[in-house]
Design a protein around this motif. Sequence first.
Motif, PDB file in Angstrom:
ATOM      1  N   GLY A   1       0.772  -1.238   0.000  1.00 54.89           N
ATOM      2  CA  GLY A   1       0.000   0.000   0.000  1.00 54.89           C
ATOM      3  C   GLY A   1       0.796   1.277   0.000  1.00 54.89           C
ATOM      4  O   GLY A   1       0.210   2.358  -0.040  1.00 54.89           O
ATOM      5  N   GLY A   2       2.107   1.205   0.035  1.00 52.55           N
ATOM      6  CA  GLY A   2       2.919   2.413   0.012  1.00 52.55           C
ATOM      7  C   GLY A   2       2.997   3.010  -1.380  1.00 52.55           C
ATOM      8  O   GLY A   2       2.629   2.376  -2.377  1.00 52.55           O
ATOM      9  N   PRO A   3       3.510   4.241  -1.493  1.00 54.56           N
ATOM     10  CA  PRO A   3       3.611   4.886  -2.805  1.00 54.56           C
ATOM     11  C   PRO A   3       4.747   4.285  -3.626  1.00 54.56           C
ATOM     12  O   PRO A   3       5.761   3.842  -3.091  1.00 54.56           O
ATOM     13  CB  PRO A   3       3.903   6.353  -2.453  1.00 54.56           C
ATOM     14  CG  PRO A   3       4.600   6.286  -1.125  1.00 54.56           C
ATOM     15  CD  PRO A   3       3.962   5.129  -0.395  1.00 54.56           C
ATOM     16  N   ALA A   4       4.572   4.286  -4.943  1.00 57.78           N
ATOM     17  CA  ALA A   4       5.630   3.820  -5.844  1.00 57.78           C
ATOM     18  C   ALA A   4       6.732   4.867  -5.915  1.00 57.78           C
ATOM     19  O   ALA A   4       6.477   6.034  -6.204  1.00 57.78           O
ATOM     20  CB  ALA A   4       5.060   3.547  -7.230  1.00 57.78           C
ATOM     21  N   LEU A   5       7.960   4.443  -5.614  1.00 54.83           N
ATOM     22  CA  LEU A   5       9.118   5.325  -5.655  1.00 54.83           C
ATOM     23  C   LEU A   5      10.247   4.611  -6.388  1.00 54.83           C
ATOM     24  O   LEU A   5      10.263   3.381  -6.466  1.00 54.83           O
ATOM     25  CB  LEU A   5       9.568   5.689  -4.232  1.00 54.83           C
ATOM     26  CG  LEU A   5       8.571   6.453  -3.354  1.00 54.83           C
ATOM     27  CD1 LEU A   5       9.075   6.525  -1.922  1.00 54.83           C
ATOM     28  CD2 LEU A   5       8.335   7.847  -3.922  1.00 54.83           C
ATOM     29  N   PRO A   6      11.209   5.366  -6.922  1.00 54.90           N
ATOM     30  CA  PRO A   6      12.328   4.717  -7.619  1.00 54.90           C
ATOM     31  C   PRO A   6      13.094   3.784  -6.678  1.00 54.90           C
ATOM     32  O   PRO A   6      13.328   4.110  -5.513  1.00 54.90           O
ATOM     33  CB  PRO A   6      13.200   5.895  -8.061  1.00 54.90           C
ATOM     34  CG  PRO A   6      12.271   7.073  -8.101  1.00 54.90           C
ATOM     35  CD  PRO A   6      11.294   6.842  -6.992  1.00 54.90           C
ATOM     36  N   ARG A   7      13.461   2.605  -7.196  1.00 52.91           N
ATOM     37  CA  ARG A   7      14.271   1.646  -6.449  1.00 52.91           C
ATOM     38  C   ARG A   7      15.456   1.242  -7.316  1.00 52.91           C
ATOM     39  O   ARG A   7      15.312   1.013  -8.504  1.00 52.91           O
ATOM     40  CB  ARG A   7      13.438   0.414  -6.064  1.00 52.91           C
ATOM     41  CG  ARG A   7      12.379   0.704  -5.008  1.00 52.91           C
ATOM     42  CD  ARG A   7      11.503  -0.511  -4.721  1.00 52.91           C
ATOM     43  NE  ARG A   7      10.589  -0.792  -5.814  1.00 52.91           N
ATOM     44  CZ  ARG A   7      10.613  -1.885  -6.574  1.00 52.91           C
ATOM     45  NH1 ARG A   7      11.518  -2.825  -6.332  1.00 52.91           N
ATOM     46  NH2 ARG A   7       9.745  -2.061  -7.538  1.00 52.91           N
ATOM     47  N   MET A   8      16.615   1.138  -6.686  1.00 56.63           N
ATOM     48  CA  MET A   8      17.841   0.866  -7.422  1.00 56.63           C
ATOM     49  C   MET A   8      18.268  -0.599  -7.349  1.00 56.63           C
ATOM     50  O   MET A   8      19.008  -1.078  -8.204  1.00 56.63           O
ATOM     51  CB  MET A   8      18.984   1.744  -6.875  1.00 56.63           C
ATOM     52  CG  MET A   8      18.741   3.230  -6.981  1.00 56.63           C
ATOM     53  SD  MET A   8      18.595   3.781  -8.687  1.00 56.63           S
ATOM     54  CE  MET A   8      20.224   3.376  -9.305  1.00 56.63           C
ATOM     55  N   ILE A   9      17.834  -1.311  -6.325  1.00 58.62           N
ATOM     56  CA  ILE A   9      18.308  -2.673  -6.080  1.00 58.62           C
ATOM     57  C   ILE A   9      17.232  -3.654  -6.537  1.00 58.62           C
ATOM     58  O   ILE A   9      16.123  -3.644  -6.012  1.00 58.62           O
ATOM     59  CB  ILE A   9      18.644  -2.881  -4.591  1.00 58.62           C
ATOM     60  CG1 ILE A   9      19.688  -1.867  -4.141  1.00 58.62           C
ATOM     61  CG2 ILE A   9      19.138  -4.303  -4.344  1.00 58.62           C
ATOM     62  CD1 ILE A   9      19.978  -1.891  -2.650  1.00 58.62           C
ATOM     63  N   PRO A  10      17.530  -4.531  -7.502  1.00 59.91           N
ATOM     64  CA  PRO A  10      16.532  -5.480  -7.987  1.00 59.91           C
ATOM     65  C   PRO A  10      16.286  -6.591  -6.976  1.00 59.91           C
ATOM     66  O   PRO A  10      17.092  -6.830  -6.079  1.00 59.91           O
ATOM     67  CB  PRO A  10      17.178  -6.035  -9.265  1.00 59.91           C
ATOM     68  CG  PRO A  10      18.649  -5.943  -9.006  1.00 59.91           C
ATOM     69  CD  PRO A  10      18.834  -4.676  -8.193  1.00 59.91           C
ATOM     70  N   GLY A  11      15.164  -7.256  -7.139  1.00 59.58           N
ATOM     71  CA  GLY A  11      14.852  -8.397  -6.270  1.00 59.58           C
ATOM     72  C   GLY A  11      13.532  -8.212  -5.571  1.00 59.58           C
ATOM     73  O   GLY A  11      12.472  -8.508  -6.109  1.00 59.58           O
ATOM     74  N   LEU A  12      13.578  -7.690  -4.342  1.00 57.80           N
ATOM     75  CA  LEU A  12      12.358  -7.489  -3.578  1.00 57.80           C
ATOM     76  C   LEU A  12      11.628  -6.240  -4.052  1.00 57.80           C
ATOM     77  O   LEU A  12      12.186  -5.384  -4.726  1.00 57.80           O
ATOM     78  CB  LEU A  12      12.670  -7.380  -2.087  1.00 57.80           C
ATOM     79  CG  LEU A  12      13.350  -8.593  -1.448  1.00 57.80           C
ATOM     80  CD1 LEU A  12      13.472  -8.397   0.047  1.00 57.80           C
ATOM     81  CD2 LEU A  12      12.598  -9.880  -1.761  1.00 57.80           C
ATOM     82  N   GLY A  13      10.343  -6.168  -3.651  1.00 63.05           N
ATOM     83  CA  GLY A  13       9.535  -5.021  -4.029  1.00 63.05           C
ATOM     84  C   GLY A  13       8.837  -5.226  -5.357  1.00 63.05           C
ATOM     85  O   GLY A  13       9.184  -6.109  -6.137  1.00 63.05           O
ATOM     86  N   ALA A  14       7.827  -4.398  -5.615  1.00 56.92           N
ATOM     87  CA  ALA A  14       7.053  -4.509  -6.851  1.00 56.92           C
ATOM     88  C   ALA A  14       6.397  -3.175  -7.174  1.00 56.92           C
ATOM     89  O   ALA A  14       6.016  -2.422  -6.272  1.00 56.92           O
ATOM     90  CB  ALA A  14       5.981  -5.596  -6.715  1.00 56.92           C
ATOM     91  N   GLY A  15       6.282  -2.916  -8.475  1.00 57.79           N
ATOM     92  CA  GLY A  15       5.551  -1.730  -8.925  1.00 57.79           C
ATOM     93  C   GLY A  15       4.091  -2.026  -9.184  1.00 57.79           C
ATOM     94  O   GLY A  15       3.304  -1.114  -9.431  1.00 57.79           O
ATOM     95  N   VAL A  16       3.725  -3.304  -9.129  1.00 57.48           N
ATOM     96  CA  VAL A  16       2.338  -3.764  -9.283  1.00 57.48           C
ATOM     97  C   VAL A  16       2.051  -4.702  -8.120  1.00 57.48           C
ATOM     98  O   VAL A  16       2.855  -5.591  -7.820  1.00 57.48           O
ATOM     99  CB  VAL A  16       2.132  -4.505 -10.622  1.00 57.48           C
ATOM    100  CG1 VAL A  16       0.700  -4.999 -10.746  1.00 57.48           C
ATOM    101  CG2 VAL A  16       2.516  -3.618 -11.800  1.00 57.48           C
ATOM    102  N   ARG A  17       0.918  -4.531  -7.454  1.00 62.16           N
ATOM    103  CA  ARG A  17       0.612  -5.380  -6.302  1.00 62.16           C
ATOM    104  C   ARG A  17       0.547  -6.841  -6.723  1.00 62.16           C
ATOM    105  O   ARG A  17      -0.190  -7.193  -7.638  1.00 62.16           O
ATOM    106  CB  ARG A  17      -0.715  -4.970  -5.661  1.00 62.16           C
ATOM    107  CG  ARG A  17      -0.989  -5.651  -4.314  1.00 62.16           C
ATOM    108  CD  ARG A  17      -2.292  -5.158  -3.726  1.00 62.16           C
ATOM    109  NE  ARG A  17      -2.475  -5.632  -2.357  1.00 62.16           N
ATOM    110  CZ  ARG A  17      -3.022  -6.787  -2.023  1.00 62.16           C
ATOM    111  NH1 ARG A  17      -3.437  -7.612  -2.979  1.00 62.16           N
ATOM    112  NH2 ARG A  17      -3.153  -7.142  -0.758  1.00 62.16           N
TER     113      ARG A  17
END
Length: 345
Positions: A211-227
């Motif tokens: 539910g957090g806002p989409a922000l730029p991420r530099m490290i691949p792996g965890l996290g998602a831009g789509v739920r």
Amino acid sequence: MPVISDPHEINVDDLFVDLAPTFDVPLYLKCEGLNLAGSVKLKAALEMVRAAERGGLLTPGAILVESSSGNLGIALSMIAASRGYGFLCVTDSRCNPASRRLMESFGAQVHVVTRPDKERGLLGARIDYVSRLCAYDSRYVWLNQYTNANNWLAHYRGTGPAIAAQFPELDVLFVGAGTTGTLMGCARYFRERERPVTVVAVDSIGSVTFGGPALPRMIPGLGAGVRPQLLDSGLVDDVVMVPERDTIDTCHAMARRGFLFGGSTGTVVSGALRWLAGRPPGERLTAVAIAPDMGDRYLDSVYDPDWVHRNFGTPRTWDGPLSTALSPAPAPPPAGVARLTTSPG
């Protein structure tokens, strides 16, 4: 001495690291990267491929295609090579150069998406590309790690039971959230056991999963831009959001003890340290975190001083436990997001 015929059989699946000497915190780390694919994604890749073969979806001449930030792509590259399939990995500019080269060494093709979808980011653009490709050419078979139940079943059948066998008195389990396959498989397994286990998801700030806002991420792996469609948040007891700055510092702290783990592992361990630091003094917990990857593919990023300085500034140094030097807690999530821990406690 064992003799193998398939590369996936080279796999150490029962190794745990005691992190107490490194962080002065009672925490055990289950190593999932000691296989030829180098990450926990080998389990999901193998389970999905086997299910597709049983169902007749994968036949001679088929070309596997998958959207991946790196690790699943490497695992599928290896499996496709060993089984005689073609493979195309659709990734984006955050994928480590070492990961791209490794996939190509297995004979895979790699397509790098550079233009994000306006609302769904690079992940959304990758998924759209795969969908269009499959609609255009029937030779391509998309296992779709984002919706495939065999993704989480691999961990329900394997990872969860392995942890329970080693730690029958387990109190809390920390699992990184990417596609949430590992998280959901372990959460479902421990929900069915009589002894309660607190399952804590660890995610990167900038991910939209919880539910957090989409922000730029530099490290691949965890996290998602789509739920993730696999996610059932009702199975998760708590969530810790980790700044990428803390991911890097945690990786460096482990490397100074001789353990070279990957960026996803650094995020999970950092989240576990933050969560454990908020527990009552003197509380005794048996805590395990899952280490998804090793660090060799992050030599050009997380472990490159110039890359770290360009993206995050001067590396931090400190005296005392790392858990006392974590970044300040980030802002709370939007209203209505349950069970989200952004600071200790």
